[in-house]
Design a protein around this motif. Structure first.
Motif, PDB file in Angstrom:
ATOM      1  N   ILE A  55       0.824  -1.129   0.022  1.00 55.53           N
ATOM      2  CA  ILE A  55       0.110  -0.030   0.061  1.00 55.53           C
ATOM      3  C   ILE A  55       0.758   1.058  -0.073  1.00 55.53           C
ATOM      4  N   SER A  94       3.657   5.583  -4.174  1.00 54.30           N
ATOM      5  CA  SER A  94       3.202   6.619  -3.902  1.00 54.30           C
ATOM      6  C   SER A  94       3.608   8.045  -4.724  1.00 54.30           C
ATOM      7  N   GLN A 116      10.430   3.465   8.883  1.00 53.53           N
ATOM      8  CA  GLN A 116       9.687   2.308   8.768  1.00 53.53           C
ATOM      9  C   GLN A 116      10.690   1.107   8.848  1.00 53.53           C
TER      10      GLN A 116
END
Ligand SMILES: N[C@@H](CCC(=O)N[C@@H](CS)C(=O)NCC(=O)O)C(=O)O
Length: 208
Positions: free
Chosen positions: A49, A63, A106
């Motif tokens: 995602i 993105s 992350q």
């Protein structure tokens, strides 16, 4: 349009906030990718995602590529990254530092989340934390130059450098709570507080 993702993911959140700022309508399919991989793999071979499913069924992935397509759809009045020239180069660079910060925060967080406890490698987590802090320190300098009412890349309205920076900061704060962001990056902290109060951000909140 349907955005597959969630607001904890900084990559999905920067797309969601961008859609809000541009005033483009979308539906949010809130999923945690590790819990529901099939909902993503149907549209994205990488099973990551954000994934943006367009009204014609085509799906956009990554993105930066999604935001590039949205800028084109929104048109010159609303685009968040300038189309050309020095202004574009500047926003691309600042956004790249912000996205690199997201990556590093992350990776540090994944070290604790996706490895068995006995395989956790503290020096690798520290290395990534240091890089995330390096990115935020750079963005703090931009926030200092922008002042109380300005934007990071100049201009008179919010742009992609601002959105990605705010999202990177709030994500890092959430997943690396031991890092002293307020102490190390005071100007950026004030900038983030100002932006997170805007509807475009508060309607896509980092989960508590
Ligand atoms: N470079 C990608 C990064 C996307 C990414 O790492 N998404 C994470 C969630 S924050 C994900 O889907 N992770 C699942 C996995 O990698 O298996 C982008 O900008 O879209």
């Amino acid at each position: 349009m349907k955005l597959i993702g969630n607001y904890l993911s900084p990559f999905a959140r920067r797309v969601a906030v961008s859609l809000n700022v541009m005033g483009l309508a979308y539906e949010m399919d809130k999923i945690m990718v590790f819990e529901k991989p099939d909902a993503v793999s149907e549209h994205n071979p990488l099973v990551r995602i954000p994934t943006l499913v367009l009204d014609d069924g085509d799906a956009l992935v990554e993105s930066y590529a999604i935001l590039d397509a949205l800028d084109e759809m929104a048109g010159d009045e609303k685009r968040l990254t300038p189309a050309a020239g020095m202004a574009r180069r500047k926003v691309m660079k600042f956004s790249a530092v912000a996205v690199g910060t997201m990556d590093k925060a992350q990776w540090a967080a994944y070290e604790g989340r996706h490895r068995p406890e006995d395989k956790y490698h503290q020096p690798w987590a520290d290395h990534n934390d240091a890089q995330a802090m390096g990115g935020l320190a750079y963005l703090d300098g931009l926030a200092e130059d922008a002042g109380d009412a300005g934007w990071l890349a100049g201009g008179d309205r919010i742009g992609q450098a601002d959105i990605s920076t705010v999202v990177a900061y709030s994500f890092t704060k959430k997943v690396r709570p031991h890092l002293d962001l307020a102490g190390e990056c005071p100007a950026l902290t004030a900038f983030v507080e100002r932006c997170e109060a805007l509807d475009a951000f508060s309607s896509a909140p980092v989960p508590g």
